[in-house]
Structure formats: C-alpha cells, structure tokens
Design a protein around this motif. Structure first.
Motif, PDB file in Angstrom:
ATOM      1  N   LEU A 186     -20.320   4.571 -19.899  1.00 47.24           N
ATOM      2  CA  LEU A 186     -20.556   3.611 -20.976  1.00 47.24           C
ATOM      3  C   LEU A 186     -19.687   2.372 -20.851  1.00 47.24           C
ATOM      4  N   PHE A 187     -18.424   2.558 -20.472  1.00 47.68           N
ATOM      5  CA  PHE A 187     -17.459   1.457 -20.534  1.00 47.68           C
ATOM      6  C   PHE A 187     -17.132   0.816 -19.178  1.00 47.68           C
ATOM      7  N   PHE A 188     -17.584   1.388 -18.086  1.00 43.55           N
ATOM      8  CA  PHE A 188     -17.241   0.876 -16.763  1.00 43.55           C
ATOM      9  C   PHE A 188     -18.509   0.585 -15.963  1.00 43.55           C
ATOM     10  N   ARG A 189     -18.311  -0.211 -14.898  1.00 44.91           N
ATOM     11  CA  ARG A 189     -19.345  -0.405 -13.896  1.00 44.91           C
ATOM     12  C   ARG A 189     -18.715  -0.184 -12.516  1.00 44.91           C
ATOM     13  N   PRO A 190     -19.412   0.517 -11.630  1.00 45.91           N
ATOM     14  CA  PRO A 190     -18.890   0.738 -10.275  1.00 45.91           C
ATOM     15  C   PRO A 190     -18.998  -0.539  -9.442  1.00 45.91           C
ATOM     16  N   VAL A 191     -17.889  -0.973  -8.867  1.00 48.64           N
ATOM     17  CA  VAL A 191     -17.870  -2.198  -8.069  1.00 48.64           C
ATOM     18  C   VAL A 191     -17.421  -1.860  -6.654  1.00 48.64           C
ATOM     19  N   LEU A 192     -18.278  -2.153  -5.691  1.00 51.29           N
ATOM     20  CA  LEU A 192     -17.936  -1.977  -4.277  1.00 51.29           C
ATOM     21  C   LEU A 192     -17.305  -3.273  -3.792  1.00 51.29           C
ATOM     22  N   ILE A 193     -16.035  -3.207  -3.403  1.00 47.31           N
ATOM     23  CA  ILE A 193     -15.291  -4.376  -2.925  1.00 47.31           C
ATOM     24  C   ILE A 193     -15.051  -4.195  -1.432  1.00 47.31           C
ATOM     25  N   GLU A 194     -15.481  -5.163  -0.639  1.00 45.90           N
ATOM     26  CA  GLU A 194     -15.381  -5.060   0.816  1.00 45.90           C
ATOM     27  C   GLU A 194     -14.716  -6.306   1.383  1.00 45.90           C
ATOM     28  N   ASP A 195     -13.895  -6.095   2.402  1.00 42.46           N
ATOM     29  CA  ASP A 195     -13.218  -7.220   3.052  1.00 42.46           C
ATOM     30  C   ASP A 195     -13.531  -7.294   4.538  1.00 42.46           C
ATOM     31  N   GLY A 196     -14.562  -6.598   4.963  1.00 42.91           N
ATOM     32  CA  GLY A 196     -14.960  -6.633   6.369  1.00 42.91           C
ATOM     33  C   GLY A 196     -14.310  -5.579   7.226  1.00 42.91           C
ATOM     34  N   LYS A 197     -13.350  -4.848   6.692  1.00 41.87           N
ATOM     35  CA  LYS A 197     -12.685  -3.785   7.463  1.00 41.87           C
ATOM     36  C   LYS A 197     -13.272  -2.435   7.076  1.00 41.87           C
ATOM     37  N   PRO A 198     -13.371  -1.514   8.025  1.00 42.32           N
ATOM     38  CA  PRO A 198     -13.911  -0.192   7.700  1.00 42.32           C
ATOM     39  C   PRO A 198     -12.984   0.577   6.778  1.00 42.32           C
ATOM     40  N   ALA A 199     -13.557   1.458   5.986  1.00 39.76           N
ATOM     41  CA  ALA A 199     -12.764   2.283   5.076  1.00 39.76           C
ATOM     42  C   ALA A 199     -11.886   3.251   5.865  1.00 39.76           C
ATOM     43  N   LEU A 200     -10.692   3.502   5.335  1.00 42.47           N
ATOM     44  CA  LEU A 200      -9.787   4.484   5.940  1.00 42.47           C
ATOM     45  C   LEU A 200      -9.051   5.213   4.835  1.00 42.47           C
ATOM     46  N   PHE A 201      -9.169   6.548   4.869  1.00 43.75           N
ATOM     47  CA  PHE A 201      -8.452   7.406   3.933  1.00 43.75           C
ATOM     48  C   PHE A 201      -7.426   8.233   4.699  1.00 43.75           C
ATOM     49  N   THR A 202      -6.184   8.163   4.238  1.00 48.42           N
ATOM     50  CA  THR A 202      -5.140   9.038   4.750  1.00 48.42           C
ATOM     51  C   THR A 202      -4.556   9.804   3.563  1.00 48.42           C
ATOM     52  N   GLY A 203      -3.581  10.674   3.840  1.00 49.53           N
ATOM     53  CA  GLY A 203      -2.984  11.468   2.780  1.00 49.53           C
ATOM     54  C   GLY A 203      -1.479  11.348   2.772  1.00 49.53           C
ATOM     55  N   TYR A 204      -0.883  11.542   1.606  1.00 46.43           N
ATOM     56  CA  TYR A 204       0.573  11.619   1.513  1.00 46.43           C
ATOM     57  C   TYR A 204       0.955  12.763   0.595  1.00 46.43           C
ATOM     58  N   PHE A 205       2.232  13.150   0.615  1.00 47.19           N
ATOM     59  CA  PHE A 205       2.654  14.333  -0.123  1.00 47.19           C
ATOM     60  C   PHE A 205       4.112  14.196  -0.528  1.00 47.19           C
ATOM     61  N   GLU A 206       4.584  15.144  -1.312  1.00 53.15           N
ATOM     62  CA  GLU A 206       5.984  15.193  -1.723  1.00 53.15           C
ATOM     63  C   GLU A 206       6.668  16.300  -0.932  1.00 53.15           C
ATOM     64  N   PRO A 207       7.552  15.957  -0.001  1.00 56.66           N
ATOM     65  CA  PRO A 207       8.226  16.990   0.791  1.00 56.66           C
ATOM     66  C   PRO A 207       9.186  17.816  -0.057  1.00 56.66           C
ATOM     67  N   GLU A 208       9.432  19.039   0.388  1.00 52.95           N
ATOM     68  CA  GLU A 208      10.457  19.891  -0.218  1.00 52.95           C
ATOM     69  C   GLU A 208      11.393  20.365   0.887  1.00 52.95           C
ATOM     70  N   LEU A 209      12.672  20.008   0.774  1.00 53.45           N
ATOM     71  CA  LEU A 209      13.676  20.343   1.778  1.00 53.45           C
ATOM     72  C   LEU A 209      14.631  21.387   1.228  1.00 53.45           C
ATOM     73  N   SER A 210      15.290  22.093   2.135  1.00 44.88           N
ATOM     74  CA  SER A 210      16.351  23.021   1.749  1.00 44.88           C
ATOM     75  C   SER A 210      17.676  22.283   1.812  1.00 44.88           C
ATOM     76  N   GLY A 211      18.502  22.440   0.763  1.00 43.96           N
ATOM     77  CA  GLY A 211      19.762  21.704   0.753  1.00 43.96           C
ATOM     78  C   GLY A 211      20.781  22.296  -0.190  1.00 43.96           C
ATOM     79  N   SER A 212      21.886  21.560  -0.335  1.00 45.95           N
ATOM     80  CA  SER A 212      23.001  22.002  -1.165  1.00 45.95           C
ATOM     81  C   SER A 212      23.671  20.776  -1.780  1.00 45.95           C
ATOM     82  N   ARG A 213      24.336  20.994  -2.901  1.00 42.54           N
ATOM     83  CA  ARG A 213      25.105  19.912  -3.522  1.00 42.54           C
ATOM     84  C   ARG A 213      26.346  19.573  -2.704  1.00 42.54           C
ATOM     85  N   TYR A 214      26.756  20.488  -1.837  1.00 39.53           N
ATOM     86  CA  TYR A 214      27.994  20.308  -1.073  1.00 39.53           C
ATOM     87  C   TYR A 214      27.736  20.631   0.394  1.00 39.53           C
TER      88      TYR A 214
END
Length: 350
Positions: free
Chosen positions: A86-114
C-alpha cells in the motif's frame, strides 16, 4: 560499527574480488516495477521484514519516512504484506554494473581479560594521538614498535592472530572468555591506511589462482606458514581499533551503520548513494543458496559501492562465517520507496 573495512570488505573482498570505490554514477537508470514482478514476493515472511524495518525506521527523520514508520507501528503481522504494497513502490535502480551479493558476519573469538597462556594477542582501543591524525602508523609498526605497550589500551587478549586480523576486516565481533561470558567489541577507529587485500597478494605471488582464494584458504595458509604468514598479514598496512560495546543484548546482532542491531538474513549493507539507509530492499540472489527475501538496508561498507551491490548479514560465529565466505552471487535488488519518492525518481517526460 560492523561495516568498518568491509565495513563489513566481505569475504569476497578479502579474496580479492574486484569492487569499485566510486560514488553514484551519472548514468543511473530507475524504473518502477509491480509487486507481481518481484520473484517470490508472495511467499516471503513479510511480518519478519516489518519487524526489522521497525527496528530502525524511527531514526528516519524525513517526513515521508516518518509517516510510514508511524503507520508501520499500527500494523499487525497479518497485515505486513498489505502495508508494504500500500505504502511503497518497488524501484529498480541500475548503474550499468552487474549485481553482486556477498555476505558478512560477526566473528566470535576465544580470549581473556588478561594475557596468559595462549591468550597473547591484544585487541586494542584507539590511542588518543591516532584519532584525527589522518594517516597514523602502519600495521607493522603498531604491532612491533612497542608504541602500544604499557598504556592500558588493551580490551582483551585473544588466542589467534589470524582470527584477530579477520575480526578487523568484519569490524565488530564477540570475544568469549574462559568463564563463558562474552565481550562485545565494535569499530573504534582506524589508522588511516588503505586496506590491501592479502588474498590478492597470494594470487600475485602465484600461490593460488583467483578462484581458489577464500577466507578459509587464507587462514589455513597463514597457519601452515607462520613466519611467511605473519609477513603476509603485514602486507595490509590498515589497522582497526575497537571499543567495548555494552548496551547491546547478547541475543541481538551487532550495531550497523544506523547504530542499531542488525538482523541475520534480514539486514543488508548497501551503498547509500543509491539506497537510503533504513529502506526495505527486495533481494533476488541467485547462485549458491538462492534467496528471495525482503530485507532492510541498515548498514554500509567501504567496499559496498554501486546500485546493485549488497552485503548480506549472515549471523554470528564460525558457521555464519563459512556461509558468508561462500557468497559471491549475481541477482537483482529492488528498493522499496515511499510512493511519492518512487515517482519523483522517474524522468520528467514519463
């Protein structure tokens, strides 16, 4: 924020993927679509997308967006799809470059305060003299000259310098302490040096071909070759400092560019030159693990440039990291804009 060097430089950037750093292109094409033209639109969980949208829409001060945020608050889960249609319209925005999807994440490391035993690699806060200095010391000098020692700049010590290097690329993460509790760290600044891909360097040296390089391959090579691996990490002069994040619940995702928690598989990092921060975005990702889902552009990243470029937040921990590391896929992204904004983007003669 999680989008430090990535950001989020996602795994593909680590591996040396070609990504531009230019801003919005002058030859941008915009076209309004029908919701029926969005592949898989009817099958998505629109209520889940609405909940994510509500997490940041209150920060959108423009009157068009503020009105939509007020309307969204009164929607029931059953009415989520109708709200977007109702409130939105889908807009395809293109700049001449092909689409690219990658991924990112939140790492979890083992550590200590000291520092003790295997925990010998410090996670540093930014020293005062580096803040606002432009280009400060490169990575090698920060870690070998002694300039950081004895100043109380350590947030924690971790057990793996390779994982610490990749924590800097992601820009935020968690450090799990021996008692099971965690420290959450976020982006606290950088030394001002340009990031240099160690994946590209391995290719340049003839150790791997481009298609062979991934985050896991890089980690394995550095660990198998500790002396040369240490030098390889020094090839990247950029260095990220952290701050301890206290106000985000453990059950929530890390903070994105809007200073709000991001949501696994519902948040993307996009280029704000084309996609307004906080806007819903319909993602049609092909390739490995095809995806059709309504997400929200709640993050950015220095390597995320272009109208059809997005980084998908996958989650926290090793499994999320492995999934993110496999993403380098084509597809299409369509921004959902308030109706008036959508039609204002069309050429005047239309």
């Amino acid at each position: 924020m999680i989008a430090a060097l990535r950001g989020v430089l996602g795994a593909a950037a680590i591996a040396g993927a070609a990504m531009t750093a230019s801003g919005a292109q002058s030859e941008t094409m915009s076209s309004i679509l029908e919701f029926s033209q969005l592949d898989g639109w009817a099958e998505d969980d629109h209520a889940a997308a609405l909940e994510v949208f509500l997490g940041t829409c209150q920060d959108l001060k423009d009157p068009d967006w503020a009105a939509l945020c007020n309307a969204a608050r009164s929607q029931s889960p059953d009415g989520a799809r109708a709200f977007f249609e109702l409130f939105f319209r889908p807009v395809l925005i293109e700049d001449g470059k092909p689409a690219l999807f990658t991924g990112y994440f939140e790492p979890e490391l083992s550590g200590s305060r000291y520092p003790s035993g295997r925990f010998q690699h410090p996670v540093y806060k930014m020293p005062p003299e580096a803040r606002g200095a432009g280009q400060w010391l490169p990575r090698r000098d920060i870690l070998t000259s002694g300039v950081m020692q004895g100043r109380g700049l350590e947030i924690a010590w971790v057990d793996d310098p390779v994982e610490l290097f990749f924590l800097q690329i992601q820009g935020s993460g968690r450090i799990r302490l021996p008692d099971g509790s965690t420290i959450r760290v976020g982006y606290g600044g950088a030394n001002g040096h340009e990031y240099k891909s160690i994946g590209r360097e391995l290719v340049r040296r003839g150790i791997y071909n481009v298609h062979q390089v991934s985050a896991q391959v890089i980690k394995s090579w550095v660990r198998r070759n500790p002396v040369d691996g240490k030098e390889l990490l020094f090839h990247n002069p950029s260095y990220v400092f952290f701050r301890e994040v206290h106000r985000v619940a453990a059950s929530k995702g890390p903070l994105g560019a809007m200073n709000r928690s991001v949501t696994p598989m519902r948040t993307i990092a996009a280029d704000p030159a084309y996609t307004p921060l906080g806007a819903p975005v319909w993602v049609e990702k092909d390739g490995h693990m095809p995806l059709r889902r309504l997400m929200v552009a709640q993050d950015t990243g220095s390597a995320i440039k272009g109208a059809q470029r997005a980084d998908i937040f996958v989650g926290t921990g090793d499994a999320a990291g492995e999934t993110a590391g496999t993403m380098k896929d084509p597809g299409r992204m369509v921004v959902l804009l308030p109706i008036q904004r959508a039609y204002a983007m069309l050429p005047e003669e239309i």
